[in-house]
Design a protein around this motif. Structure first.
Motif, mmCIF file in Angstrom:
data_model
loop_
_atom_site.group_PDB
_atom_site.id
_atom_site.type_symbol
_atom_site.label_atom_id
_atom_site.label_comp_id
_atom_site.label_asym_id
_atom_site.label_seq_id
_atom_site.Cartn_x
_atom_site.Cartn_y
_atom_site.Cartn_z
ATOM 1 N N ALA A 18 67.859 8.558 -11.024
ATOM 2 C CA ALA A 18 68.472 7.247 -10.822
ATOM 3 C C ALA A 18 67.966 6.240 -11.854
ATOM 4 O O ALA A 18 66.857 6.364 -12.379
ATOM 5 N N GLN A 19 68.818 5.250 -12.074
ATOM 6 C CA GLN A 19 68.485 4.175 -12.996
ATOM 7 C C GLN A 19 69.062 2.884 -12.444
ATOM 8 O O GLN A 19 70.245 2.852 -12.060
ATOM 9 N N ASP A 20 68.243 1.868 -12.376
ATOM 10 C CA ASP A 20 68.690 0.553 -11.901
ATOM 11 C C ASP A 20 69.369 0.634 -10.537
ATOM 12 O O ASP A 20 70.394 -0.008 -10.301
ATOM 13 N N GLY A 21 68.844 1.471 -9.635
ATOM 14 C CA GLY A 21 69.359 1.564 -8.274
ATOM 15 C C GLY A 21 70.622 2.375 -8.099
ATOM 16 O O GLY A 21 71.212 2.374 -7.019
ATOM 17 N N ALA A 22 71.057 3.063 -9.151
ATOM 18 C CA ALA A 22 72.273 3.882 -9.063
ATOM 19 C C ALA A 22 71.944 5.332 -9.394
ATOM 20 O O ALA A 22 71.136 5.616 -10.282
ATOM 21 N N VAL A 23 72.599 6.241 -8.692
ATOM 22 C CA VAL A 23 72.428 7.672 -8.944
ATOM 23 C C VAL A 23 73.129 8.050 -10.243
ATOM 24 O O VAL A 23 74.309 7.736 -10.432
ATOM 25 N N ALA A 70 77.729 9.295 6.550
ATOM 26 C CA ALA A 70 78.289 8.293 5.644
ATOM 27 C C ALA A 70 77.224 7.633 4.770
ATOM 28 O O ALA A 70 77.565 6.939 3.808
ATOM 29 N N ALA A 71 75.960 7.834 5.061
ATOM 30 C CA ALA A 71 74.885 7.134 4.346
ATOM 31 C C ALA A 71 74.967 7.279 2.826
ATOM 32 O O ALA A 71 74.818 6.280 2.103
ATOM 33 N N PRO A 72 75.217 8.467 2.279
ATOM 34 C CA PRO A 72 75.277 8.572 0.810
ATOM 35 C C PRO A 72 76.417 7.775 0.172
ATOM 36 O O PRO A 72 76.341 7.441 -1.007
ATOM 37 N N MET A 73 77.452 7.442 0.941
ATOM 38 C CA MET A 73 78.586 6.714 0.368
ATOM 39 C C MET A 73 78.244 5.247 0.102
ATOM 40 O O MET A 73 78.960 4.566 -0.624
ATOM 41 N N SER A 74 77.140 4.754 0.672
ATOM 42 C CA SER A 74 76.746 3.358 0.452
ATOM 43 C C SER A 74 75.884 3.187 -0.792
ATOM 44 O O SER A 74 75.540 2.070 -1.164
ATOM 45 N N VAL A 75 75.555 4.288 -1.443
ATOM 46 C CA VAL A 75 74.680 4.271 -2.610
ATOM 47 C C VAL A 75 75.509 4.169 -3.896
ATOM 48 O O VAL A 75 76.477 4.912 -4.062
ATOM 49 N N PRO A 76 75.136 3.267 -4.806
ATOM 50 C CA PRO A 76 75.859 3.194 -6.078
ATOM 51 C C PRO A 76 75.671 4.461 -6.911
ATOM 52 O O PRO A 76 74.588 5.055 -6.922
ATOM 53 N N VAL A 77 76.725 4.850 -7.595
ATOM 54 C CA VAL A 77 76.711 6.027 -8.464
ATOM 55 C C VAL A 77 77.246 5.599 -9.823
ATOM 56 O O VAL A 77 78.205 4.825 -9.903
ATOM 57 N N ARG A 78 76.647 6.121 -10.881
ATOM 58 C CA ARG A 78 77.115 5.825 -12.221
ATOM 59 C C ARG A 78 77.462 7.141 -12.914
ATOM 60 O O ARG A 78 76.587 7.951 -13.197
ATOM 61 N N GLN A 79 78.770 7.350 -13.149
ATOM 62 C CA GLN A 79 79.260 8.499 -13.901
ATOM 63 C C GLN A 79 80.321 7.991 -14.882
ATOM 64 O O GLN A 79 80.947 6.969 -14.634
ATOM 65 N N LYS A 80 80.518 8.739 -15.950
ATOM 66 C CA LYS A 80 81.495 8.306 -16.944
ATOM 67 C C LYS A 80 82.305 9.500 -17.421
ATOM 68 O O LYS A 80 81.772 10.586 -17.636
ATOM 69 N N SER A 81 83.616 9.266 -17.572
ATOM 70 C CA SER A 81 84.531 10.273 -18.103
ATOM 71 C C SER A 81 85.845 9.570 -18.400
ATOM 72 O O SER A 81 85.874 8.344 -18.544
ATOM 73 N N GLY A 82 86.936 10.339 -18.414
ATOM 74 C CA GLY A 82 88.253 9.760 -18.617
ATOM 75 C C GLY A 82 88.782 9.118 -17.342
ATOM 76 O O GLY A 82 88.219 9.294 -16.258
ATOM 77 N N PRO A 83 89.895 8.384 -17.431
ATOM 78 C CA PRO A 83 90.428 7.643 -16.287
ATOM 79 C C PRO A 83 90.750 8.515 -15.068
ATOM 80 O O PRO A 83 90.426 8.134 -13.941
ATOM 81 N N PHE A 84 91.402 9.684 -15.275
ATOM 82 C CA PHE A 84 91.746 10.504 -14.114
ATOM 83 C C PHE A 84 90.485 11.007 -13.411
ATOM 84 O O PHE A 84 90.382 10.931 -12.190
ATOM 85 N N ARG A 85 89.532 11.510 -14.160
ATOM 86 C CA ARG A 85 88.319 12.056 -13.548
ATOM 87 C C ARG A 85 87.527 10.959 -12.832
ATOM 88 O O ARG A 85 87.026 11.174 -11.727
ATOM 89 N N GLU A 86 87.429 9.784 -13.436
ATOM 90 C CA GLU A 86 86.707 8.694 -12.768
ATOM 91 C C GLU A 86 87.413 8.298 -11.474
ATOM 92 O O GLU A 86 86.765 8.055 -10.458
ATOM 93 N N ARG A 87 88.734 8.251 -11.492
ATOM 94 C CA ARG A 87 89.503 7.958 -10.265
ATOM 95 C C ARG A 87 89.285 9.068 -9.241
ATOM 96 O O ARG A 87 89.089 8.805 -8.058
#
Length: 166
Positions: A18-23, A70-87
């Motif tokens: 994690a970095q800056d509070g995000a997975v 549901a607890a993990p859904m409240s945690v910020p996540v940072r991932q990067k890719s193209g628009p479809f994959r991010e959606r």
């Protein structure tokens, strides 16, 4: 720089980066070399520091295993890719525990019913397992399909969720 910790779970060791509070990455392994390559190059930290806990992030994993699915859904996540994959990753966070979707239904929910392979690819390239619950996607016939962390873990997660979401 980023921090990491490895937790003990019923499904084996679970490591979080994690970095800056995000997975940035998470999965059922104690090996950082299995997680770091999954982090997009633009997000990959220059270094890692082991910590005893990642606070709310570690707490969310423990809460999940204690029955708060549901607890993990409240945690910020940072991932990067193209628009479809991010959606598609965002859509995974909306799939209810205990109610897995087929790859076909997942592609439709992500906005392109014809993009079944792209939806499967989004699952395969998901770096933040549990927090982006790709284990909730199954084949059209209900069989498990693949899972980076092994079908035994996927089966265990789905069984836990089916039992607790009744």
């Amino acid at each position: 720089m980023a921090d990491y910790t490895t937790l003990t779970t019923p499904d084996g060791p679970f490591t979080l980066i994690a970095q800056d509070g995000a997975v940035l990455a998470a999965g059922w392994t104690a090996e950082l070399d299995e997680l770091l390559p999954q982090v997009h190059a633009s997000l990959r930290p220059a270094g890692l520091t082991e910590v005893a806990t990642l606070g709310a992030l570690s707490d969310a994993v423990q809460a999940y295993y204690d029955g708060d699915l549901a607890a993990p859904m409240s945690v910020p996540v940072r991932q990067k890719s193209g628009p479809f994959r991010e959606r598609a990753w965002d859509v995974l966070r909306e799939v209810a525990a205990g109610h897995p979707l087929s790859y076909t239904d997942y592609a439709s929910a992500a906005g392109n019913p014809k993009a079944v392979r792209a939806a499967a690819s989004a699952c395969a390239f998901n770096a933040a397992a549990l927090f982006v619950p790709c284990h909730r996607i199954v084949r059209n016939d209900g069989s498990l399909g693949g899972f980076r962390w092994g079908l035994t873990v996927k089966e265990s997660l789905l069984a836990r969720e089916a039992e607790l979401s009744v």
